[in-house]
Design a protein around this motif. Structure first.
Motif, PDB file in Angstrom:
ATOM      1  N   HIS A  31     -82.912  13.040  -8.203  1.00  0.00           N
ATOM      2  CA  HIS A  31     -81.857  13.931  -8.063  1.00  0.00           C
ATOM      3  C   HIS A  31     -80.793  13.705  -7.119  1.00  0.00           C
ATOM      4  O   HIS A  31     -79.701  14.544  -7.182  1.00  0.00           O
ATOM      5  N   LEU A  44     -84.790  22.528  -5.014  1.00  0.00           N
ATOM      6  CA  LEU A  44     -85.876  21.543  -5.943  1.00  0.00           C
ATOM      7  C   LEU A  44     -87.215  21.265  -5.028  1.00  0.00           C
ATOM      8  O   LEU A  44     -88.187  21.416  -5.556  1.00  0.00           O
ATOM      9  N   GLU A  47     -89.356  24.674  -5.178  1.00  0.00           N
ATOM     10  CA  GLU A  47     -89.831  24.418  -6.259  1.00  0.00           C
ATOM     11  C   GLU A  47     -91.263  23.321  -6.563  1.00  0.00           C
ATOM     12  O   GLU A  47     -92.120  23.978  -6.965  1.00  0.00           O
TER      13      GLU A  47
END
Length: 267
Positions: A31, A44, A47
């Motif tokens: 990412h 992220l 998460e």
């Protein structure tokens, strides 16, 4: 100095926490490219930690004299040395960013960081990132019973300075276990044979902050956390958590996506 020595159960707990911290970085790797914001990197990571069943050690972390840290990790871009707070500014091609992750799993802390190069970066930036990685490993290979913390710092300092870089003095590695920061402090400069002797069961981080310019740093603005180079030169950092074993060392923050050690480590 009250150093905690980890027994077999503690070592296993640290291994798990260390691997999970490294796996957060694996998860983030694809990412981190031009256009992503550091706040999105933070989202992220949160998460990923939720999926793992780990929790962030940095979110809400508040040492004496500091405001509570507001994010699940630290993102230090370009001339930010450490403790950069994620924000909404998109990363651009040519940036370098350190992503520093500490997770807690079953009461044990795992702490690691990596440098990421965003798109195509300058030769100078690439060299700084690579040589800082090598500097960390020059410190790691000093770790075995009977050696001293000063041997780690001296090895890092000698390598960094011989390549024309400087070592930040104000921040250091640290013991880690059931607490985020414990004894000993692990300096990234110093004299061989000095400071605490290494003994089996010690766990600590080695996390040199290396500047392309001068070693001096300053606190940026008013957030209470962000540290930058005083001369605005680029800074890089890598971090592993290591265990002193009966015969040498074990790196506890490894995962499938960890960069391999430099060639000299196995030579």
């Amino acid at each position: 100095m009250s150093i905690t020595y980890k027994d077999a159960e503690g070592v296993q707990g640290m291994r798990t926490a260390g691997r999970l911290a490294s796996e957060v970085l694996d998860y983030l790797t694809p990412h981190i490219k031009p256009g992503i914001t550091t706040r999105e990197i933070d989202r992220l990571a949160a998460e990923c930690m939720k999926k793992q069943g780990s929790v962030s050690a940095t979110l809400g972390y508040q040492p004496s004299g500091y405001p509570p840290y507001p994010a699940s990790l630290c993102t230090s871009v370009n001339h930010v040395v450490c403790h950069g707070i994620p924000n909404d500014k998109p990363l651009k091609k040519g940036d370098i960013v350190n992503v520093d992750v500490t997770v807690i799993k079953d009461g044990w802390f795992g702490d690691t960081s990596r440098m990421f190069m965003v798109g195509e970066v300058s030769i100078a930036a690439k060299r700084l990132c690579q040589l800082t990685y090598d500097a960390m490993w020059h410190g790691i290979v000093q770790v075995k019973p009977g050696m001293h913390l000063g041997d780690i710092g001296a090895s890092i300092q000698k390598f960094a300075e011989s390549n024309g870089f400087s070592v930040v003095r104000e921040f250091c590695g640290h013991g880690i276990g059931r607490t985020f920061h414990e004894d000993p402090q692990v300096l990234h400069y110093g004299k061989p044979g000095t400071l605490e002797e290494l003994k089996p069961g010690m766990t600590f981080t080695i996390e040199p902050m290396i500047n392309a310019g001068r070693k001096e740093v300053k606190e940026l603005g008013s957030d209470g956390w962000t540290i930058v180079t005083k001369d605005h030169s680029l800074s890089a950092q890598w971090e592993h958590t290591v265990l002193v074993t009966e015969t040498g060392y074990e790196v506890m923050t490894l995962s499938a996506g960890s960069p391999p050690p430099p060639p000299f480590v196995n030579a």
